[in-house]
Design an enzyme around this catalytic site. Structure first.
Site, short mmCIF file in Angstrom:
data_model
loop_
_atom_site.label_atom_id
_atom_site.label_comp_id
_atom_site.label_asym_id
_atom_site.label_seq_id
_atom_site.Cartn_x
_atom_site.Cartn_y
_atom_site.Cartn_z
N LYS A 13 0.84 -1.21 0.00
CA LYS A 13 0.00 0.00 0.00
C LYS A 13 0.87 1.26 0.00
O LYS A 13 0.67 2.16 -0.81
CB LYS A 13 -0.92 0.02 1.24
CG LYS A 13 -1.85 -1.18 1.35
CD LYS A 13 -2.77 -1.10 2.56
CE LYS A 13 -2.07 -1.13 3.91
NZ LYS A 13 -1.37 -2.40 4.22
N ARG A 88 -9.77 0.36 8.63
CA ARG A 88 -9.46 -1.06 8.76
C ARG A 88 -10.30 -1.80 9.78
O ARG A 88 -9.90 -2.89 10.21
CB ARG A 88 -7.99 -1.35 8.94
CG ARG A 88 -7.26 -0.61 9.96
CD ARG A 88 -5.92 -0.70 9.49
NE ARG A 88 -4.77 -0.97 10.12
CZ ARG A 88 -3.59 -0.90 9.48
NH1 ARG A 88 -3.54 -0.65 8.22
NH2 ARG A 88 -2.52 -1.11 10.08
N ARG A 127 11.69 -5.53 5.11
CA ARG A 127 11.46 -4.11 4.78
C ARG A 127 12.44 -3.21 5.56
O ARG A 127 12.75 -3.45 6.72
CB ARG A 127 10.03 -3.70 5.15
CG ARG A 127 9.85 -2.17 5.02
CD ARG A 127 8.40 -1.75 5.07
NE ARG A 127 7.71 -2.28 6.22
CZ ARG A 127 6.39 -2.27 6.34
NH1 ARG A 127 5.64 -1.77 5.38
NH2 ARG A 127 5.83 -2.77 7.41
N ARG A 160 11.26 -1.05 10.98
CA ARG A 160 10.15 -0.69 11.87
C ARG A 160 10.08 -1.64 13.05
O ARG A 160 10.27 -2.85 12.89
CB ARG A 160 8.82 -0.76 11.08
CG ARG A 160 8.48 0.57 10.43
CD ARG A 160 7.30 0.50 9.49
NE ARG A 160 6.11 -0.14 10.00
CZ ARG A 160 4.96 -0.23 9.33
NH1 ARG A 160 4.88 0.29 8.10
NH2 ARG A 160 3.92 -0.83 9.83
N ARG A 171 -0.09 -8.97 13.59
CA ARG A 171 -0.70 -8.01 12.63
C ARG A 171 -1.49 -8.75 11.55
O ARG A 171 -2.55 -8.30 11.13
CB ARG A 171 0.39 -7.15 11.99
CG ARG A 171 0.93 -6.09 12.96
CD ARG A 171 2.24 -5.51 12.50
NE ARG A 171 2.13 -4.82 11.23
CZ ARG A 171 3.15 -4.61 10.41
NH1 ARG A 171 4.37 -5.02 10.73
NH2 ARG A 171 2.96 -3.98 9.27
P1 AP5 Z 1 4.80 -1.60 1.89
O1 AP5 Z 1 4.49 -0.79 0.69
O2 AP5 Z 1 5.52 -0.94 3.01
O3 AP5 Z 1 3.47 -2.35 2.41
P2 AP5 Z 1 2.21 -1.81 3.19
O4 AP5 Z 1 1.02 -2.44 2.57
O5 AP5 Z 1 2.23 -0.32 3.27
O6 AP5 Z 1 2.45 -2.49 4.59
P3 AP5 Z 1 2.38 -1.89 6.07
O7 AP5 Z 1 3.14 -2.82 6.95
O8 AP5 Z 1 2.76 -0.44 6.10
O9 AP5 Z 1 0.89 -2.05 6.37
P4 AP5 Z 1 0.23 -2.01 7.72
O10 AP5 Z 1 -1.15 -1.80 7.29
O11 AP5 Z 1 0.47 -3.16 8.60
O12 AP5 Z 1 1.00 -0.83 8.52
P5 AP5 Z 1 0.57 0.64 8.87
O13 AP5 Z 1 1.78 1.48 8.90
O14 AP5 Z 1 -0.58 1.06 8.05
O15 AP5 Z 1 5.63 -2.87 1.40
C1 AP5 Z 1 6.09 -3.87 2.31
C2 AP5 Z 1 7.45 -4.41 1.83
O16 AP5 Z 1 7.27 -5.12 0.61
C3 AP5 Z 1 8.50 -3.32 1.53
O17 AP5 Z 1 9.76 -3.80 1.91
C4 AP5 Z 1 8.42 -3.13 0.02
O18 AP5 Z 1 9.66 -2.71 -0.55
C5 AP5 Z 1 8.05 -4.54 -0.45
N1 AP5 Z 1 7.20 -4.55 -1.65
C6 AP5 Z 1 6.18 -3.68 -1.95
N2 AP5 Z 1 5.60 -4.01 -3.13
C7 AP5 Z 1 6.25 -5.14 -3.56
C8 AP5 Z 1 6.11 -5.97 -4.72
N3 AP5 Z 1 5.17 -5.72 -5.66
N4 AP5 Z 1 6.95 -7.03 -4.84
C9 AP5 Z 1 7.90 -7.28 -3.88
N5 AP5 Z 1 8.09 -6.53 -2.77
C10 AP5 Z 1 7.26 -5.47 -2.61
O19 AP5 Z 1 0.04 0.46 10.36
C11 AP5 Z 1 0.92 0.15 11.42
C12 AP5 Z 1 0.15 0.04 12.73
O20 AP5 Z 1 -0.47 1.31 13.03
C13 AP5 Z 1 -0.99 -0.97 12.76
O21 AP5 Z 1 -0.54 -2.26 13.08
C14 AP5 Z 1 -1.89 -0.37 13.86
O22 AP5 Z 1 -1.37 -0.65 15.14
C15 AP5 Z 1 -1.75 1.12 13.61
N6 AP5 Z 1 -2.76 1.61 12.67
C16 AP5 Z 1 -2.56 2.15 11.43
N7 AP5 Z 1 -3.73 2.47 10.84
C17 AP5 Z 1 -4.71 2.13 11.72
C18 AP5 Z 1 -6.13 2.18 11.68
N8 AP5 Z 1 -6.79 2.65 10.60
N9 AP5 Z 1 -6.81 1.73 12.76
C19 AP5 Z 1 -6.17 1.27 13.86
N10 AP5 Z 1 -4.83 1.17 13.95
C20 AP5 Z 1 -4.10 1.59 12.90
MG MG Z 2 2.39 1.09 4.84
#
Ligand code: AP5
Ligand code: MG
Ligand code: ZN
Length: 217
Positions: A13, A88, A127, A160, A171
């Site tokens: 994402k 989410r 990552r 991270r 997660r």
């Molecule tokens: P990346 O692009 O970083 O993936 P992502 O989908 O953004 O994954 P996240 O871990 O950021 O998602 P998340 O939803 O768990 O975390 P968030 O920060 O939102 O890519 C991942 C890896 O893959 C990278 O190394 C990249 O290079 C590689 N990659 C990408 N595309 C690729 C491809 N096509 N092929 C190969 N490799 C690839 O949330 C973190 C925490 O915050 C949550 O756990 C929660 O505690 C809190 N939080 C955030 N939002 C909320 C909410 N709405 N409600 C409640 N709590 C929340």
């Molecule tokens: Mg992300």
């Protein structure tokens, strides 16, 4: 355009959002990035969010909806926005619908980036992110030219805290239980587009562009 990016942790994402917002010229709104910024400034919000994030759990809906309400009412969101990682839970999706209705606007598309769950652990544990500009890398799939140095700004890369294997597993469980039901919710609303996230970054982008009616390939 007003877009939501759905998908499990590690689906790509953030990677896709960084490219998309440069093409669509709308702000990238990632609740995860907002919580990480609050943690790095050691604010009250940051301390509360960290207590959940470190366990791989979701920050409570009231808190998360509150920061989104403030953010999407800012003037730079008038022409649209890209939501990454919000909503989410079903409660968040319903709260978002209410906010948009109050503002007399609606979503244009919800993109579901799907990747088989067993591919996600490698993506997350490999990552690395830039401490200065937030650019996302992967040790194997998207490595920087010089080890541990950001190609874009020369900053240091870091891992991270929630990308350790034990936290990654919780997660993924939280995603399956609380976030995956949003796929059907938005499909029934007629807004959902499925994109295969298990292919190279540029191929995912091309599919995404096609889903949004753009031609970037
Ligand atoms: P990346 O692009 O970083 O993936 P992502 O989908 O953004 O994954 P996240 O871990 O950021 O998602 P998340 O939803 O768990 O975390 P968030 O920060 O939102 O890519 C991942 C890896 O893959 C990278 O190394 C990249 O290079 C590689 N990659 C990408 N595309 C690729 C491809 N096509 N092929 C190969 N490799 C690839 O949330 C973190 C925490 O915050 C949550 O756990 C929660 O505690 C809190 N939080 C955030 N939002 C909320 C909410 N709405 N409600 C409640 N709590 C929340
Ligand atoms: Mg992300
Ligand atoms: Zn950087």
């Amino acid at each position: 355009m007003r877009i939501v990016l759905l998908g499990p942790p590690g689906a790509g994402k953030g990677t896709q959002a960084d490219i998309l917002v440069k093409k669509l010229l709308v702000p990238h709104i990632s609740t995860g990035d907002m919580f990480r910024a609050a943690i790095s400034h050691d604010t009250e919000l940051g301390r509360e969010a960290k207590s959940y994030m470190d366990k791989g759990q979701l920050v409570p809906d009231e808190v998360t909806v509150g920061i989104i309400r403030d953010r999407i009412s800012q003037s730079d969101c008038r022409e649209g926005f890209l939501l990454d990682g919000f909503p989410r839970t079903l409660a968040q999706a319903e709260a978002l619908a209410g906010l948009l209705e109050e503002m007399n606007i609606s979503l244009d598309a919800v993109i579901n980036i799907s990747v088989p769950l067993d591919r996600l652990i490698d993506r997350l544990t490999g990552r690395r992110m830039c401490r200065k500009c937030g650019t996302i890398y992967h040790l194997l799939y998207n490595a920087p030219e010089v080890e541990n140095i950001c190609d874009a700004c020369g900053g240091d890369l870091f891992q991270r805290d929630d990308d350790k294997e034990e936290t990654v597993k919780s997660r993924l469980d939280v995603y399956s239980a609380q976030t995956a039901p949003l796929i059907d919710y938005y499909r029934e609303a007629g807004l959902l587009h499925d994109v295969n996230g298990d292919q190279p970054i540029n191929a995912v982008l091309a599919e995404l562009g096609a889903a949004l009616g753009q031609n970037w390939s």
